[in-house]
Motif scaffolding. Structure first.
Motif, mmCIF file in Angstrom:
data_model
loop_
_atom_site.group_PDB
_atom_site.id
_atom_site.type_symbol
_atom_site.label_atom_id
_atom_site.label_comp_id
_atom_site.label_asym_id
_atom_site.label_seq_id
_atom_site.Cartn_x
_atom_site.Cartn_y
_atom_site.Cartn_z
ATOM 1 N N UNK A 29 67.667 -33.084 31.983
ATOM 2 C CA UNK A 29 68.380 -33.745 33.084
ATOM 3 C C UNK A 29 67.435 -34.168 34.200
ATOM 4 N N UNK A 30 66.298 -33.504 34.289
ATOM 5 C CA UNK A 30 65.364 -33.779 35.385
ATOM 6 C C UNK A 30 63.976 -33.276 35.011
ATOM 7 N N UNK A 31 62.965 -33.839 35.668
ATOM 8 C CA UNK A 31 61.590 -33.357 35.568
ATOM 9 C C UNK A 31 61.108 -33.100 36.988
ATOM 10 N N UNK A 32 60.669 -31.882 37.247
ATOM 11 C CA UNK A 32 60.252 -31.504 38.593
ATOM 12 C C UNK A 32 58.800 -31.851 38.890
ATOM 13 N N UNK A 33 57.948 -31.802 37.866
ATOM 14 C CA UNK A 33 56.538 -32.151 38.033
ATOM 15 C C UNK A 33 56.069 -32.905 36.796
ATOM 16 N N UNK A 34 55.388 -34.017 37.013
ATOM 17 C CA UNK A 34 54.699 -34.738 35.951
ATOM 18 C C UNK A 34 53.208 -34.674 36.235
ATOM 19 N N UNK A 35 52.454 -34.069 35.333
ATOM 20 C CA UNK A 35 50.998 -33.970 35.488
ATOM 21 C C UNK A 35 50.331 -34.981 34.562
ATOM 22 N N UNK B 145 58.541 -44.638 33.161
ATOM 23 C CA UNK B 145 59.663 -44.307 32.274
ATOM 24 C C UNK B 145 60.315 -42.975 32.635
ATOM 25 N N UNK B 146 59.530 -42.039 33.163
ATOM 26 C CA UNK B 146 60.088 -40.731 33.527
ATOM 27 C C UNK B 146 60.576 -40.672 34.965
ATOM 28 N N UNK B 147 60.367 -41.735 35.720
ATOM 29 C CA UNK B 147 60.685 -41.667 37.147
ATOM 30 C C UNK B 147 62.153 -41.345 37.433
ATOM 31 N N UNK B 148 63.113 -41.878 36.669
ATOM 32 C CA UNK B 148 64.505 -41.474 36.933
ATOM 33 C C UNK B 148 64.720 -39.964 36.811
ATOM 34 N N UNK B 149 64.017 -39.312 35.877
ATOM 35 C CA UNK B 149 64.130 -37.856 35.751
ATOM 36 C C UNK B 149 63.490 -37.151 36.940
ATOM 37 N N UNK B 150 62.398 -37.688 37.444
ATOM 38 C CA UNK B 150 61.758 -37.123 38.625
ATOM 39 C C UNK B 150 62.653 -37.274 39.851
ATOM 40 N N UNK B 151 63.252 -38.433 39.993
ATOM 41 C CA UNK B 151 64.129 -38.679 41.140
ATOM 42 C C UNK B 151 65.378 -37.810 41.094
ATOM 43 N N UNK B 152 65.734 -37.358 39.897
ATOM 44 C CA UNK B 152 66.934 -36.528 39.740
ATOM 45 C C UNK B 152 66.662 -35.046 39.977
ATOM 46 N N UNK B 153 65.389 -34.677 40.151
ATOM 47 C CA UNK B 153 65.024 -33.265 40.239
ATOM 48 C C UNK B 153 65.206 -32.708 41.637
ATOM 49 N N UNK B 154 65.420 -31.394 41.699
ATOM 50 C CA UNK B 154 65.408 -30.699 42.986
ATOM 51 C C UNK B 154 63.992 -30.561 43.499
ATOM 52 N N UNK B 155 63.031 -30.538 42.566
ATOM 53 C CA UNK B 155 61.629 -30.443 42.951
ATOM 54 C C UNK B 155 61.174 -29.016 43.157
ATOM 55 N N UNK B 156 59.945 -28.884 43.647
ATOM 56 C CA UNK B 156 59.306 -27.588 43.828
ATOM 57 C C UNK B 156 59.384 -27.168 45.283
ATOM 58 N N UNK B 157 59.786 -25.925 45.508
ATOM 59 C CA UNK B 157 59.677 -25.389 46.863
ATOM 60 C C UNK B 157 58.212 -25.100 47.124
ATOM 61 N N UNK B 158 57.693 -25.682 48.197
ATOM 62 C CA UNK B 158 56.260 -25.601 48.460
ATOM 63 C C UNK B 158 55.780 -24.167 48.519
ATOM 64 N N UNK B 159 54.635 -23.946 47.863
ATOM 65 C CA UNK B 159 54.018 -22.629 47.913
ATOM 66 C C UNK B 159 52.598 -22.734 48.420
ATOM 67 N N UNK B 160 52.019 -21.632 48.830
ATOM 68 C CA UNK B 160 50.610 -21.615 49.217
ATOM 69 C C UNK B 160 50.382 -22.143 50.612
#
Length: 332
Positions: free
Chosen positions: A94-100, A134-149
């Motif tokens: 449903x979503x991708x939070x990080x694309x490396x 191509x993966x950008x819609x999945x990235x836009x759908x993500x909650x993402x990462x809570x910043x750490x460090x």
């Protein structure tokens, strides 16, 4: 010096991370670190067999892992393979939070991808351009990462979109400094220099990463994605040995082994800038690099790439070329 380590990454339970080139080197170490924090890591590999073996090694070394490993074929030298990978990911996630955008080739003899691009530009830049779009819609759908460090900001980035954004992390190299964008011969058809081609592909990575952030910032709606660039310093991986082997000169392999042992840091340390860019509190458009001498080794910190990487005209020209060449563009 930040002294930041992978232990400072936040928990990533419920998060999905895509890593290209995840079966070896920096991608392997990044995958190991992400999954140890509970992420589901989609290992985008040219060889499913090598990816499966790498996943088994991570599981065995850890005695079990907190997250999940999903090995899938993604050959960045084939736009059809990139499209198939993205289609499968879209079907199953449903979503991708990080694309490396990590995978790459370095200083090889001239050859072309199946789509007719010079291989270093095709794999290091164009394949990742198409994958990101191509993966950008999945990235836009993500909650993402809570910043750490640590809380650091970049020297050239645009304003941060907000806490917890999804990330696109594009792996560049200090070799971008020797890259030049010759738009009359991007694919080196008139003449070829293997190190010049590598430098150009790494400069293209940065032009793309920064232009992506500018386009995100220019949208009327909050997209919730940050584009961040990084480079690992001198990390002793099999990338250097493949370069030496491709040269066909036994002496080159011997020299490379000595250089790796004397100057290189291990792959786990080399992966830290990517991990920091993916999970720490950095602005979109930041450039993460090692903080040691000549930025060749050390702890990750936010620095600045060369002036050419911030050239707005080159960035826009490269984006337009990439969209036309790959048949993929990003609608924001």
């Amino acid at each position: 010096m930040t002294g930041w380590t992978a232990d400072e990454m936040p928990r990533l339970d419920g998060k999905t991370v895509v890593v290209t080139g995840a079966n070896s080197g920096l991608g392997f170490e990044a995958t190991r670190a992400f999954v140890a924090k509970g992420a589901t890591v989609v290992m985008a590999c040219r060889s499913v067999e090598r990816g499966t073996n790498a996943a088994a090694e991570i599981r065995a070394d850890a005695g079990g892992v907190d997250g999940a490993l999903d090995v899938r074929e993604c050959d960045l030298a084939s736009l059809d393979s990139v499209a198939s990978f993205a289609e499968g990911a879209t079907d199953d996630y449903d979503a991708v939070d990080v694309l490396c955008n990590n995978a790459g080739v370095m200083a090889i003899p001239r050859r072309e991808t199946v789509d007719g691009f010079e291989t270093q530009l095709g794999v290091n830049h164009l394949g990742h351009f198409a994958l990101t779009c191509r993966l950008f819609p999945l990235l836009a759908a993500a909650d993402g990462i809570e910043d750490g460090g640590a809380d650091e900001v970049g020297s050239e980035p645009a304003e941060r979109s907000g806490s917890g954004d999804a990330r696109v992390v594009t792996q560049s190299s200090g070799a971008h400094e020797r890259g030049e964008m010759d738009f009359s011969d991007l694919n080196w058809e008139e003449s070829y220099d293997k190190w010049g081609a590598y430098g150009r592909s790494k400069l293209a990575n940065l032009l793309f990463a920064y232009e992506l952030q500018r386009r995100i910032d220019a949208t009327d709606d909050a997209v919730g994605v940050r584009s961040v660039a990084c480079h690992p310093g001198y990390a002793a991986t099999n990338l250097q040995m493949r370069t030496a082997e491709e040269s066909g000169t036994p002496l080159a392999a011997a020299v490379m082994r000595v250089a790796n042992s004397v100057f290189g840091q291990d792959a786990a340390t080399g992966a830290l800038p990517l991990l920091y860019a993916a999970t720490a509190d950095v602005n979109g458009g930041a450039y993460v690099e090692p903080d040691g001498v000549l930025n060749m080794r050390g702890s990750p910190t936010v620095g600045r790439s060369n002036d050419a990487s911030y050239d707005l005209d080159d960035a826009r020209r490269l984006w337009d070329y990439s969209a036309e060449a790959t048949g993929v563009d990003l609608s924001l």
